[in-house]
Design a protein around this motif. Structure first.
Motif, PDB file in Angstrom:
ATOM      1  N   LEU A   1      14.038   8.454  11.718  1.00  0.00           N
ATOM      2  CA  LEU A   1      13.733   8.311  10.292  1.00  0.00           C
ATOM      3  C   LEU A   1      12.248   7.961  10.099  1.00  0.00           C
ATOM      4  O   LEU A   1      11.566   8.528   9.237  1.00  0.00           O
ATOM      5  N   ALA A   2      11.745   7.019  10.912  1.00  0.00           N
ATOM      6  CA  ALA A   2      10.343   6.582  10.783  1.00  0.00           C
ATOM      7  C   ALA A   2       9.396   7.753  10.995  1.00  0.00           C
ATOM      8  O   ALA A   2       8.354   7.841  10.354  1.00  0.00           O
ATOM      9  N   ARG A   3       9.747   8.648  11.918  1.00  0.00           N
ATOM     10  CA  ARG A   3       8.892   9.795  12.216  1.00  0.00           C
ATOM     11  C   ARG A   3       8.975  10.874  11.145  1.00  0.00           C
ATOM     12  O   ARG A   3       7.997  11.546  10.844  1.00  0.00           O
ATOM     13  N   THR A   4      10.177  11.078  10.577  1.00  0.00           N
ATOM     14  CA  THR A   4      10.373  12.263   9.728  1.00  0.00           C
ATOM     15  C   THR A   4      10.246  11.976   8.230  1.00  0.00           C
ATOM     16  O   THR A   4       9.935  12.891   7.470  1.00  0.00           O
ATOM     17  N   LEU A   5      10.509  10.751   7.801  1.00  0.00           N
ATOM     18  CA  LEU A   5      10.466  10.458   6.360  1.00  0.00           C
ATOM     19  C   LEU A   5       9.002  10.325   5.902  1.00  0.00           C
ATOM     20  O   LEU A   5       8.246   9.550   6.478  1.00  0.00           O
ATOM     21  N   GLU A   6       8.635  11.084   4.887  1.00  0.00           N
ATOM     22  CA  GLU A   6       7.251  11.050   4.396  1.00  0.00           C
ATOM     23  C   GLU A   6       7.212  10.377   3.029  1.00  0.00           C
ATOM     24  O   GLU A   6       8.157  10.491   2.240  1.00  0.00           O
ATOM     25  N   ALA A   7       6.094   9.721   2.739  1.00  0.00           N
ATOM     26  CA  ALA A   7       5.949   8.997   1.474  1.00  0.00           C
ATOM     27  C   ALA A   7       6.140   9.925   0.272  1.00  0.00           C
ATOM     28  O   ALA A   7       6.739   9.531  -0.737  1.00  0.00           O
TER      29      ALA A   7
ATOM     30  N   ILE B   1       6.099  -6.636  17.539  1.00  0.00           N
ATOM     31  CA  ILE B   1       7.359  -6.137  16.979  1.00  0.00           C
ATOM     32  C   ILE B   1       7.031  -4.938  16.078  1.00  0.00           C
ATOM     33  O   ILE B   1       6.338  -5.096  15.067  1.00  0.00           O
ATOM     34  N   PRO B   2       7.492  -3.723  16.443  1.00  0.00           N
ATOM     35  CA  PRO B   2       7.086  -2.543  15.672  1.00  0.00           C
ATOM     36  C   PRO B   2       7.682  -2.530  14.275  1.00  0.00           C
ATOM     37  O   PRO B   2       8.832  -2.949  14.074  1.00  0.00           O
ATOM     38  N   ILE B   3       6.884  -2.020  13.325  1.00  0.00           N
ATOM     39  CA  ILE B   3       7.340  -1.938  11.929  1.00  0.00           C
ATOM     40  C   ILE B   3       6.730  -0.694  11.281  1.00  0.00           C
ATOM     41  O   ILE B   3       5.613  -0.293  11.625  1.00  0.00           O
ATOM     42  N   VAL B   4       7.482  -0.081  10.384  1.00  0.00           N
ATOM     43  CA  VAL B   4       6.994   1.077   9.635  1.00  0.00           C
ATOM     44  C   VAL B   4       7.278   0.809   8.154  1.00  0.00           C
ATOM     45  O   VAL B   4       8.388   0.386   7.802  1.00  0.00           O
ATOM     46  N   VAL B   5       6.266   1.011   7.321  1.00  0.00           N
ATOM     47  CA  VAL B   5       6.442   0.862   5.874  1.00  0.00           C
ATOM     48  C   VAL B   5       6.061   2.186   5.217  1.00  0.00           C
ATOM     49  O   VAL B   5       4.963   2.695   5.449  1.00  0.00           O
ATOM     50  N   ILE B   6       6.980   2.739   4.451  1.00  0.00           N
ATOM     51  CA  ILE B   6       6.716   4.001   3.746  1.00  0.00           C
ATOM     52  C   ILE B   6       6.867   3.700   2.259  1.00  0.00           C
ATOM     53  O   ILE B   6       7.927   3.212   1.830  1.00  0.00           O
TER      54      ILE B   6
ATOM     55  N   ALA C   1       0.836  -1.212   0.000  1.00  0.00           N
ATOM     56  CA  ALA C   1       0.000   0.000   0.000  1.00  0.00           C
ATOM     57  C   ALA C   1       0.867   1.257   0.000  1.00  0.00           C
ATOM     58  O   ALA C   1       1.928   1.291   0.630  1.00  0.00           O
ATOM     59  N   ASP C   2       0.418   2.288  -0.689  1.00  0.00           N
ATOM     60  CA  ASP C   2       1.128   3.568  -0.682  1.00  0.00           C
ATOM     61  C   ASP C   2       0.854   4.321   0.623  1.00  0.00           C
ATOM     62  O   ASP C   2      -0.146   4.076   1.285  1.00  0.00           O
ATOM     63  N   GLY C   3       1.763   5.236   0.950  1.00  0.00           N
ATOM     64  CA  GLY C   3       1.630   6.046   2.164  1.00  0.00           C
ATOM     65  C   GLY C   3       2.528   5.527   3.275  1.00  0.00           C
ATOM     66  O   GLY C   3       3.362   4.643   3.046  1.00  0.00           O
ATOM     67  N   LYS C   4       2.354   6.095   4.474  1.00  0.00           N
ATOM     68  CA  LYS C   4       3.148   5.641   5.627  1.00  0.00           C
ATOM     69  C   LYS C   4       2.254   4.799   6.533  1.00  0.00           C
ATOM     70  O   LYS C   4       1.185   5.246   6.937  1.00  0.00           O
TER      71      LYS C   4
END
Ligand SMILES: [Zn+2]
Length: 341
Positions: free
Chosen positions: A78-84, A45-50, A21-24
């Motif tokens: 990085l997870a907080r600041t990087l935007e799609a 287990i935390p994960i972030v997909v951008i 999926a697109d987005g964060k």
């Protein structure tokens, strides 16, 4: 060598995020773990997909060893600041790969004693740590065009902040790894043939090698703490490799003018181990250049204070990249390791 792929459908872990999926997206990978206090519960287990459309995929991992914090902090930022909208392609961030070890502030898992970076390729029906390794190798790694697994010295070692790559013998893959290493832009980096207790093919980068994916590693500091200097290097380095891969615009690439000094950790003669148990006195500092035969450390036995301390020496010449932190040492502990030109 043809890639060795594991069957992802055998993994029992379930990701809450949609990798396509697109987005964060933020969420957890659920590792079901039935215990006395939580019969149907899962380990989150935390994960972030951008993601933003088509393009390469970067996989960034830290907390593979739970007491290595620099990468965890850098990946939170990085997870907080990087935007799609800023990227093309996909960035997958797994900041606490061995989540139980990370929460305990330990190298290894308090649940099964597992060292995640010695557990690959893992086992879908194994212990908690083995299940995490299997999920990473079967499900996450095949999605990645390259992986950066962020380590540091942890509780027992301290490093001069370094990027690193393991030689695989596959010239095409090694060139891609070397380009990533140079793009990362740390002042110092090292290349290793592996071995010497550093995990061989049981590491996450061993999994990447089985799949033919380029892997960049780091050793960012250690002592069970975080330093501003190491953070600055890794945070710049992560954005640099994203720009190098075309995920961030090329204008984001900010490699220092002075190129990375790349040394090699050749073999056993680049390591100094305790020959006795006792209290050790380092005779050099991190970053020092040393000669072969130079005294590295004295090991004392305060319980027999009149005994002569044992002197350990460097077997090779080089730069001191890594030193042991605790003052007490047991025969067989690594006290130092070098890199050489
Ligand atoms: Zn580590």
């Amino acid at each position: 060598m043809a890639p060795t792929k594991l069957d992802p459908s055998r993994s029992r872990l379930v990701a809450e995020v949609d990798f396509e999926a697109d987005g964060k997206q933020t969420g957890f990978v659920r590792l079901f773990h039935s215990v006395h206090s939580s019969a149907y519960g899962f380990i989150p287990i935390p994960i972030v997909v951008i993601r933003n459309g088509r393009g390469p995929t970067a996989l960034f991992t830290s907390g593979n060893h739970g007491d290595e914090y620099e990468g965890q902090v850098a990946l939170c930022n990085l997870a907080r600041t990087l935007e799609a909208a800023e990227i093309k392609g996909r960035v997958i961030i797994l900041p606490m790969a061995n989540f139980p070890a990370g929460m305990a502030g330990m190298r290894t898992s308090p649940i099964d004693g597992g060292n995640l970076n010695r557990s690959f390729p893992g086992n879908p029906d194994g212990t908690v740590t083995q299940q995490i390794a299997y999920w990473i190798e079967s499900t996450l790694l095949p999605k990645a065009d390259f992986v950066c697994d962020l380590h540091s010295g942890g509780s027992s070692l301290m490093y001069v902040p370094c990027a690193l790559m393991k030689l695989s013998g596959d010239a095409k893959r090694d060139k891609k790894q070397s380009d990533l290493l140079k793009a990362f832009g740390s002042p110092l980096a090292y290349v290793t043939p592996g071995g010497n207790g550093t995990g061989s093919d049981h590491t996450l980068s061993g999994g990447a090698e089985r799949l033919g994916i380029p892997a960049l590693g780091t050793e960012l500091g250690g002592s069970g703490t975080v330093t501003p200097a190491a953070l600055k290097i890794v945070e710049r380095g992560l954005r640099n490799v994203l720009a190098h891969a075309g995920i961030l615009p090329a204008s984001e690439l900010a490699i220092p003018k002075k190129p990375t000094h790349i040394v090699t950790v050749r073999g056993a003669d680049h390591f100094v181990y305790s020959g006795e148990s006792g209290v050790w006195e380092p005779l050099v500092e991190l970053g020092d250049s040393v000669k072969a035969g130079q005294p590295a450390a004295r090991i004392y036995t305060p319980e027999t204070p009149w005994a002569k301390p044992t002197v350990m020496r460097f077997e090779a010449a080089g730069i001191v990249l890594c030193k042991r932190i605790p003052g007490r040492t047991t025969r067989g502990d690594c006290l130092f390791h070098l890199g050489s030109d």
